[in-house]
Motif scaffolding. Sequence first.
Motif, short mmCIF file in Angstrom:
data_model
loop_
_atom_site.label_atom_id
_atom_site.label_comp_id
_atom_site.label_asym_id
_atom_site.label_seq_id
_atom_site.Cartn_x
_atom_site.Cartn_y
_atom_site.Cartn_z
N SER A 161 30.01 94.25 -67.58
CA SER A 161 31.08 95.01 -66.94
C SER A 161 31.74 95.94 -67.95
O SER A 161 31.90 95.59 -69.13
N SER A 162 32.13 97.11 -67.46
CA SER A 162 32.83 98.05 -68.33
C SER A 162 34.27 97.62 -68.59
O SER A 162 34.95 98.19 -69.42
N LEU A 163 34.72 96.58 -67.87
CA LEU A 163 36.09 96.11 -68.01
C LEU A 163 36.21 94.89 -68.91
O LEU A 163 37.32 94.46 -69.23
N ILE A 164 35.08 94.30 -69.29
CA ILE A 164 35.09 93.10 -70.13
C ILE A 164 34.25 93.35 -71.37
O ILE A 164 33.10 93.76 -71.29
N GLY A 165 34.83 93.10 -72.52
CA GLY A 165 34.13 93.33 -73.78
C GLY A 165 32.98 92.37 -74.00
O GLY A 165 32.80 91.39 -73.26
N GLN A 166 32.21 92.63 -75.01
CA GLN A 166 31.07 91.79 -75.38
C GLN A 166 31.01 91.68 -76.90
O GLN A 166 31.53 92.53 -77.62
N THR A 167 30.34 90.63 -77.37
CA THR A 167 30.10 90.51 -78.81
C THR A 167 28.70 91.05 -79.10
O THR A 167 27.75 90.73 -78.38
N PHE A 168 28.60 91.85 -80.12
CA PHE A 168 27.31 92.43 -80.51
C PHE A 168 26.88 91.80 -81.83
O PHE A 168 26.89 92.45 -82.88
N THR A 169 26.55 90.51 -81.72
CA THR A 169 26.19 89.72 -82.89
C THR A 169 24.87 89.00 -82.63
O THR A 169 24.41 88.89 -81.50
N ASP A 170 24.27 88.47 -83.72
CA ASP A 170 23.02 87.72 -83.57
C ASP A 170 23.33 86.25 -83.28
O ASP A 170 24.49 85.87 -83.10
N GLN A 206 30.83 97.35 -83.34
CA GLN A 206 31.39 96.02 -83.20
C GLN A 206 32.71 96.05 -82.43
O GLN A 206 33.51 96.97 -82.58
N SER A 207 32.91 95.04 -81.59
CA SER A 207 34.14 94.91 -80.82
C SER A 207 35.23 94.31 -81.69
O SER A 207 34.97 93.85 -82.81
N GLY A 219 37.49 81.80 -75.16
CA GLY A 219 36.36 80.89 -75.33
C GLY A 219 35.69 81.13 -76.67
O GLY A 219 36.34 81.19 -77.71
N THR A 220 34.38 81.29 -76.63
CA THR A 220 33.63 81.60 -77.85
C THR A 220 33.57 83.10 -78.08
O THR A 220 32.90 83.56 -79.00
N GLY A 221 34.27 83.86 -77.25
CA GLY A 221 34.31 85.31 -77.38
C GLY A 221 34.00 86.00 -76.09
O GLY A 221 32.91 85.87 -75.55
N TYR A 222 35.00 86.69 -75.54
CA TYR A 222 34.86 87.48 -74.32
C TYR A 222 34.34 86.65 -73.13
O TYR A 222 33.54 87.13 -72.34
N ASP A 223 34.81 85.42 -73.04
CA ASP A 223 34.47 84.55 -71.91
C ASP A 223 35.50 84.77 -70.81
O ASP A 223 36.66 84.38 -70.95
N ALA A 224 35.09 85.40 -69.71
CA ALA A 224 36.03 85.74 -68.64
C ALA A 224 36.64 84.52 -67.98
O ALA A 224 37.68 84.60 -67.33
N THR A 225 36.01 83.35 -68.14
CA THR A 225 36.55 82.12 -67.55
C THR A 225 37.56 81.44 -68.48
O THR A 225 38.15 80.43 -68.10
#
Length: 286
Positions: free
Chosen positions: A58-67, A78-79, A85-91
Amino acid sequence: MTRIPHWLAQHIAALRVVLVLTLLTGLAYPLAMVAAAQVPGLGGTSEVTGADGRPAGSSLIGQTFTDAKGNPVKKYFQSRPSNAGTGYDATASGAGNQGPESVVDTKDKPSLLTLVCGRSKAVGDLEGVDGSRPYCTDDGVGAVLGVFYDGGTSGRVTRAVSLNQACPAKPFLISYKGVRVTCAKPGADYSHAVTVPVRGNAPADPVVPADAVTASGSGLDPHISPAYATLQAPRIARERRASTAGVRKLIEKYTTGRALGVLGERGVNVVELNIALDRTYPKQGA
């Protein structure tokens, strides 16, 4: 002419208020929201498609760009950090709930200061810039002393400990007010010491922007500042075998202005920007 009784006039006025509020909140407002939801960028689906044509979040929720090990994937912007949560967990949207007084690490949890210092150092190392910040040590923890006085909280200094640098780490200061600074011994009790943050000689305006080292309140914000995006541009250009100017043009394209022209700050949507990178400059390397 017959005068309406006072009690009846009050009831009629109340009924009018109920009718007006019902029309406004029960009809006009919902219709306005439905109409606004149809305007591109204000509502509707926020799903974005990756360069391969597949759904990419989603364009409204960030993401992690990691390995898999949590290391930054160098060919992507990088965000900012996330406490969801563990990063950008919408729940599990939420903040870290640590304030400016969180400067001393505990056995189970690093202080906010140490988190900021460590992140700033990591960003500096990744981008090849000065990652130093005020009140941070060179090894990326909070520069905080535990100072003991012969008068309890004042008087002559009798002992000084670098609270966030556990032995055998080398203390960031050799001495404090004539007393040699020692590293903190794991498990030792320093609760009777006076906490003294030490500013150091880092620049007042750090090279690494604040949003690179702090999380948003929700932990889901997909935006970073234009300054943080620009800081990453040279690395992205090298990894993508592109020109820095070309990468900066993409940053400008995905930079949004302030809400209503006055609220908040300008931001760069990292999710959309990284998808545009894959489309404009195909991935290079692993």
